[in-house]
Design a protein around this motif. Structure first.
Motif, PDB file in Angstrom:
ATOM      1  N   PHE A 157       0.832  -1.211   0.000  1.00 50.02           N
ATOM      2  CA  PHE A 157       0.000   0.000   0.000  1.00 50.02           C
ATOM      3  C   PHE A 157       0.865   1.259   0.000  1.00 50.02           C
ATOM      4  N   GLY A 158       1.689   1.356  -1.069  1.00 53.02           N
ATOM      5  CA  GLY A 158       2.517   2.546  -1.230  1.00 53.02           C
ATOM      6  C   GLY A 158       3.567   2.685  -0.156  1.00 53.02           C
ATOM      7  N   GLY A 159       3.948   1.594   0.471  1.00 46.64           N
ATOM      8  CA  GLY A 159       5.002   1.625   1.482  1.00 46.64           C
ATOM      9  C   GLY A 159       4.485   1.995   2.859  1.00 46.64           C
ATOM     10  N   GLY A 234      16.005  15.488  -6.423  1.00 48.21           N
ATOM     11  CA  GLY A 234      14.564  15.337  -6.574  1.00 48.21           C
ATOM     12  C   GLY A 234      13.962  16.449  -7.394  1.00 48.21           C
ATOM     13  N   LYS A 235      12.637  16.486  -7.391  1.00 48.12           N
ATOM     14  CA  LYS A 235      11.880  17.457  -8.180  1.00 48.12           C
ATOM     15  C   LYS A 235      12.202  18.896  -7.794  1.00 48.12           C
ATOM     16  N   GLY A 236      12.743  19.071  -6.596  1.00 48.01           N
ATOM     17  CA  GLY A 236      13.109  20.414  -6.135  1.00 48.01           C
ATOM     18  C   GLY A 236      14.162  21.085  -7.004  1.00 48.01           C
ATOM     19  N   GLN A 274      17.055   5.405 -10.199  1.00 52.50           N
ATOM     20  CA  GLN A 274      15.954   5.625  -9.237  1.00 52.50           C
ATOM     21  C   GLN A 274      16.157   4.855  -7.939  1.00 52.50           C
ATOM     22  N   VAL A 275      16.062   5.581  -6.840  1.00 48.84           N
ATOM     23  CA  VAL A 275      16.200   4.986  -5.510  1.00 48.84           C
ATOM     24  C   VAL A 275      14.804   4.851  -4.909  1.00 48.84           C
ATOM     25  N   GLY A 276      14.536   3.707  -4.301  1.00 51.47           N
ATOM     26  CA  GLY A 276      13.258   3.590  -3.588  1.00 51.47           C
ATOM     27  C   GLY A 276      12.536   2.297  -3.846  1.00 51.47           C
ATOM     28  N   GLN A 277      11.313   2.307  -3.415  1.00 54.58           N
ATOM     29  CA  GLN A 277      10.476   1.102  -3.437  1.00 54.58           C
ATOM     30  C   GLN A 277      10.382   0.463  -4.818  1.00 54.58           C
ATOM     31  N   THR A 278      10.222   1.293  -5.842  1.00 52.17           N
ATOM     32  CA  THR A 278      10.127   0.739  -7.195  1.00 52.17           C
ATOM     33  C   THR A 278      11.422   0.984  -7.971  1.00 52.17           C
ATOM     34  N   ILE A 292      14.711  16.599  -2.374  1.00 52.06           N
ATOM     35  CA  ILE A 292      13.870  15.387  -2.282  1.00 52.06           C
ATOM     36  C   ILE A 292      13.021  15.525  -1.025  1.00 52.06           C
ATOM     37  N   SER A 293      11.708  15.335  -1.155  1.00 53.73           N
ATOM     38  CA  SER A 293      10.839  15.586   0.002  1.00 53.73           C
ATOM     39  C   SER A 293      10.981  14.524   1.081  1.00 53.73           C
ATOM     40  N   GLY A 294      11.264  13.262   0.661  1.00 49.58           N
ATOM     41  CA  GLY A 294      11.406  12.189   1.656  1.00 49.58           C
ATOM     42  C   GLY A 294      10.133  11.372   1.805  1.00 49.58           C
ATOM     43  N   ILE A 296       7.797   8.130   1.805  1.00 51.71           N
ATOM     44  CA  ILE A 296       8.123   6.817   2.363  1.00 51.71           C
ATOM     45  C   ILE A 296       8.685   5.885   1.284  1.00 51.71           C
ATOM     46  N   GLN A 297       8.150   6.009   0.054  1.00 53.45           N
ATOM     47  CA  GLN A 297       8.614   5.124  -1.029  1.00 53.45           C
ATOM     48  C   GLN A 297      10.066   5.419  -1.398  1.00 53.45           C
ATOM     49  N   HIS A 298      10.516   6.639  -1.149  1.00 53.37           N
ATOM     50  CA  HIS A 298      11.930   6.951  -1.380  1.00 53.37           C
ATOM     51  C   HIS A 298      12.760   6.469  -0.183  1.00 53.37           C
ATOM     52  N   ILE A 311      19.298  18.299   1.893  1.00 52.97           N
ATOM     53  CA  ILE A 311      19.232  19.738   1.609  1.00 52.97           C
ATOM     54  C   ILE A 311      17.836  20.002   1.043  1.00 52.97           C
ATOM     55  N   ASN A 312      17.084  20.854   1.727  1.00 57.44           N
ATOM     56  CA  ASN A 312      15.704  21.097   1.290  1.00 57.44           C
ATOM     57  C   ASN A 312      15.288  22.466   1.811  1.00 57.44           C
ATOM     58  N   LYS A 313      14.551  23.213   0.999  1.00 55.59           N
ATOM     59  CA  LYS A 313      14.203  24.565   1.458  1.00 55.59           C
ATOM     60  C   LYS A 313      12.986  24.573   2.386  1.00 55.59           C
ATOM     61  N   ASP A 314      12.314  23.416   2.497  1.00 49.95           N
ATOM     62  CA  ASP A 314      11.144  23.345   3.384  1.00 49.95           C
ATOM     63  C   ASP A 314      11.544  22.683   4.710  1.00 49.95           C
ATOM     64  N   ASP A 330      18.107  26.802  -0.053  1.00 46.57           N
ATOM     65  CA  ASP A 330      17.955  26.628  -1.497  1.00 46.57           C
ATOM     66  C   ASP A 330      19.152  25.849  -2.054  1.00 46.57           C
ATOM     67  N   ALA A 331      18.852  24.730  -2.717  1.00 42.63           N
ATOM     68  CA  ALA A 331      19.923  23.889  -3.281  1.00 42.63           C
ATOM     69  C   ALA A 331      20.813  24.684  -4.228  1.00 42.63           C
ATOM     70  N   PHE A 332      20.212  25.679  -4.906  1.00 41.70           N
ATOM     71  CA  PHE A 332      20.993  26.422  -5.898  1.00 41.70           C
ATOM     72  C   PHE A 332      21.993  27.379  -5.245  1.00 41.70           C
TER      73      PHE A 332
HETATM   74  P1  FAD Z   1       8.591  16.235  -4.317  1.00 37.62           P
HETATM   75  O1  FAD Z   1       7.816  15.401  -3.383  1.00 37.62           O
HETATM   76  O2  FAD Z   1       7.858  17.162  -5.220  1.00 37.62           O
HETATM   77  O3  FAD Z   1       9.626  17.041  -3.430  1.00 37.62           O
HETATM   78  C1  FAD Z   1      10.446  18.065  -3.910  1.00 37.62           C
HETATM   79  C2  FAD Z   1      11.146  18.660  -2.700  1.00 37.62           C
HETATM   80  O4  FAD Z   1      12.085  19.621  -3.135  1.00 37.62           O
HETATM   81  C3  FAD Z   1      10.209  19.361  -1.722  1.00 37.62           C
HETATM   82  O5  FAD Z   1      10.383  18.848  -0.425  1.00 37.62           O
HETATM   83  C4  FAD Z   1      10.630  20.832  -1.802  1.00 37.62           C
HETATM   84  O6  FAD Z   1      10.558  21.485  -0.530  1.00 37.62           O
HETATM   85  C5  FAD Z   1      12.066  20.725  -2.231  1.00 37.62           C
HETATM   86  N1  FAD Z   1      12.577  21.891  -2.966  1.00 37.62           N
HETATM   87  C6  FAD Z   1      11.934  22.621  -3.907  1.00 37.62           C
HETATM   88  N2  FAD Z   1      12.763  23.542  -4.406  1.00 37.62           N
HETATM   89  C7  FAD Z   1      13.946  23.425  -3.735  1.00 37.62           C
HETATM   90  C8  FAD Z   1      15.191  24.112  -3.783  1.00 37.62           C
HETATM   91  N3  FAD Z   1      15.408  25.129  -4.661  1.00 37.62           N
HETATM   92  N4  FAD Z   1      16.171  23.697  -2.962  1.00 37.62           N
HETATM   93  C9  FAD Z   1      15.980  22.684  -2.070  1.00 37.62           C
HETATM   94  N5  FAD Z   1      14.830  22.003  -1.979  1.00 37.62           N
HETATM   95  C10 FAD Z   1      13.828  22.353  -2.822  1.00 37.62           C
HETATM   96  N6  FAD Z   1       9.489   7.715  -5.186  1.00 37.62           N
HETATM   97  C11 FAD Z   1      10.809   7.462  -5.196  1.00 37.62           C
HETATM   98  O7  FAD Z   1      11.634   8.362  -5.038  1.00 37.62           O
HETATM   99  N7  FAD Z   1      11.255   6.174  -5.403  1.00 37.62           N
HETATM  100  C12 FAD Z   1      10.418   5.125  -5.584  1.00 37.62           C
HETATM  101  O8  FAD Z   1      10.880   4.001  -5.794  1.00 37.62           O
HETATM  102  C13 FAD Z   1       9.008   5.382  -5.544  1.00 37.62           C
HETATM  103  N8  FAD Z   1       8.134   4.374  -5.683  1.00 37.62           N
HETATM  104  C14 FAD Z   1       6.789   4.639  -5.556  1.00 37.62           C
HETATM  105  C15 FAD Z   1       5.871   3.583  -5.594  1.00 37.62           C
HETATM  106  C16 FAD Z   1       4.514   3.847  -5.438  1.00 37.62           C
HETATM  107  C17 FAD Z   1       3.553   2.692  -5.456  1.00 37.62           C
HETATM  108  C18 FAD Z   1       4.067   5.171  -5.272  1.00 37.62           C
HETATM  109  C19 FAD Z   1       2.617   5.454  -5.086  1.00 37.62           C
HETATM  110  C20 FAD Z   1       4.964   6.216  -5.245  1.00 37.62           C
HETATM  111  C21 FAD Z   1       6.333   5.975  -5.403  1.00 37.62           C
HETATM  112  N9  FAD Z   1       7.258   7.000  -5.368  1.00 37.62           N
HETATM  113  C22 FAD Z   1       8.588   6.720  -5.361  1.00 37.62           C
HETATM  114  C23 FAD Z   1       6.839   8.439  -5.426  1.00 37.62           C
HETATM  115  C24 FAD Z   1       6.859   9.102  -4.076  1.00 37.62           C
HETATM  116  O9  FAD Z   1       5.631   8.900  -3.425  1.00 37.62           O
HETATM  117  C25 FAD Z   1       7.072  10.632  -4.239  1.00 37.62           C
HETATM  118  O10 FAD Z   1       6.081  11.135  -5.094  1.00 37.62           O
HETATM  119  C26 FAD Z   1       8.444  11.000  -4.803  1.00 37.62           C
HETATM  120  O11 FAD Z   1       9.480  10.354  -4.092  1.00 37.62           O
HETATM  121  C27 FAD Z   1       8.616  12.501  -4.674  1.00 37.62           C
HETATM  122  O12 FAD Z   1       9.754  12.888  -5.401  1.00 37.62           O
HETATM  123  P2  FAD Z   1      10.534  14.198  -4.986  1.00 37.62           P
HETATM  124  O13 FAD Z   1      10.917  14.134  -3.546  1.00 37.62           O
HETATM  125  O14 FAD Z   1      11.618  14.367  -6.000  1.00 37.62           O
HETATM  126  O15 FAD Z   1       9.478  15.348  -5.289  1.00 37.62           O
END
Ligand code: FAD
Length: 345
Positions: A157-159, A234-236, A274-278, A292-294, A296-298, A311-314, A330-332
């Protein structure tokens, strides 16, 4: 046979015919036993001891007999070997036929496979044909001492929960196990066991899959499952151009590049990062989680790293609950400063 119906050969009253814990021994491209198989011998040994039974390996390949020593040093008592040119390259059909023949002849209670592309493919093919159950991507293994019931647990269930999956009706019980989650035993040099050479009547012209050409993928960087340092983004980072910052820090530190799933899905980097559950489970000495937000799947894929630096701005990002050192910002701004400081040091 309708779904759920029990096959005659696997009737419950024949369970006592099934003995022993087996590990499918995977061979890497360099001709050595894959680390995950050594880890599984460690896990399998603990199960076998609990059941007071033997631990065996099954080795399928061409010119692989010489790997027997390694398998015994890491805990196996017996090794079933299919050594034939027909097994030179992994093909589902040939490996499955060998493993099925061996399973039907010797009736193991449990078979463990690495959750690698080969292990997952083979285990699911064998499970379908036997038929029996298969727990995929297991991270915790145990066995009931008296009944032999395998307790294979994995995130579900999504970890959000750990599910323990049981195979009550069929034998053998099978599981694929993630690399790097089990511990290999300390090898005992010179330890020996029994080699049982097996073969099946299989001719190349009977095999439907032909290997025409091997094209090796060129990966410029260190693999994340082998690296001591991983810089993961991560997406950040905002965009593929922003993600270059991760490559720059990785180059500076001689590290591998990791990524969250969202980054991989956005196409900023390939899936093998890719690091994490999948993705991949990693245990480097140092893991940087940047932007990277952190989720559970990561976290399930990197939480056993030696030192985690986030390193995260939140300041409320969940990654700060899982790291040893956290930098809110800010990572940048922070990453270029880190690179500069490293280059000056
Ligand atoms: P976000 O959650 O969007 O986080 C981005 C972070 O960057 C935020 O915390 C934000 O504060 C920060 N940020 C923004 N701008 C900046 C800046 N300039 N400087 C510093 N920080 C900044 N995810 C995985 O990673 N691995 C898996 O194997 C995986 N398997 C999954 C399996 C299932 C079944 C499901 C449902 C999900 C899975 N996921 C997995 C997805 C997971 O739930 C998250 O959606 C994903 O990990 C989020 O990626 P993220 O942290 O890069 O992005």
């Amino acid at each position: 046979m309708s779904p759920g119906e029990k096959p005659e050969k696997n009737e419950k009253n024949l369970f006592e015919d099934y003995r022993g814990v087996w590990v499918f021994i995977e061979v890497n491209k360099d001709g050595k036993v894959a680390p995950v198989s050594l880890e599984l011998l460690g896990a399998g040994k603990r199960l076998a001891e609990k059941r007071k039974t033997e631990l065996a390996g099954v080795l399928i390949g061409s010119q692989v007999k010489q790997l027997a020593g390694t398998v015994f040093e890491y805990g196996a008592d017996t090794l079933y070997v299919y050594d034939d040119p027909i097994f030179k390259h992994y093909r589902t059909e040939t490996f499955m036929r060998a493993l099925l023949a061996c399973t039907e002849k010797y009736k193991p209670e449990i078979i463990l496979y690495g959750a690698t592309s080969t292990g997952k493919d083979l285990a699911s093919a064998v499970a379908t044909d036997l038929p029996t159950g298969l727990t995929a991507d297991t991270t915790i293994l145990d066995v009931e001492e008296d009944t032999g019931l395998l307790l294979a647990s994995r995130p579900a269930f999504g970890g959000n929960i750990m599910a323990t999956i049981l195979c009550k009706k069929y034998r053998p019980q099978m599981a694929t196990v993630r690399p790097k989650v089990m511990k290999a035993l300390i090898p005992e040099p010179g330890r020996t066991g029994t080699v049982i050479a097996e073969s099946i009547p299989l001719r190349e012209e009977d095999v439907r899959t032909k290997v025409l050409e091997i094209v090796r993928e060129t990966i410029k960087r260190a693999r994340i499952d082998e690296a001591d340092i991983i810089v993961a983004g991560g997406k950040g980072l905002g965009s593929p151009a922003g993600f270059q910052l991760i490559h720059q820090l990785a180059d500076t530190l001689g590290a591998a590049v990791g990524a969250s799933r969202d980054v991989v899905e956005a196409g900023w980097i390939g899936h093998h990062h890719q690091v994490g559950q999948t993705g991949v489970t990693v245990t480097p000495k140092i893991y940087f989680a940047i932007g990277i937000s952190g989720a559970i799947q990561h976290l399930v894929g990197m939480q056993n790293s030696g030192l985690i630096i986030a390193i995260n701005k939140d300041p409320a990002a969940p990654i700060f609950q899982a790291c040893h050192y956290g930098i809110v910002g800010d990572a940048f701004e922070i990453v270029p400063a880190l690179i500069e400081a490293w280059n000056k040091a």
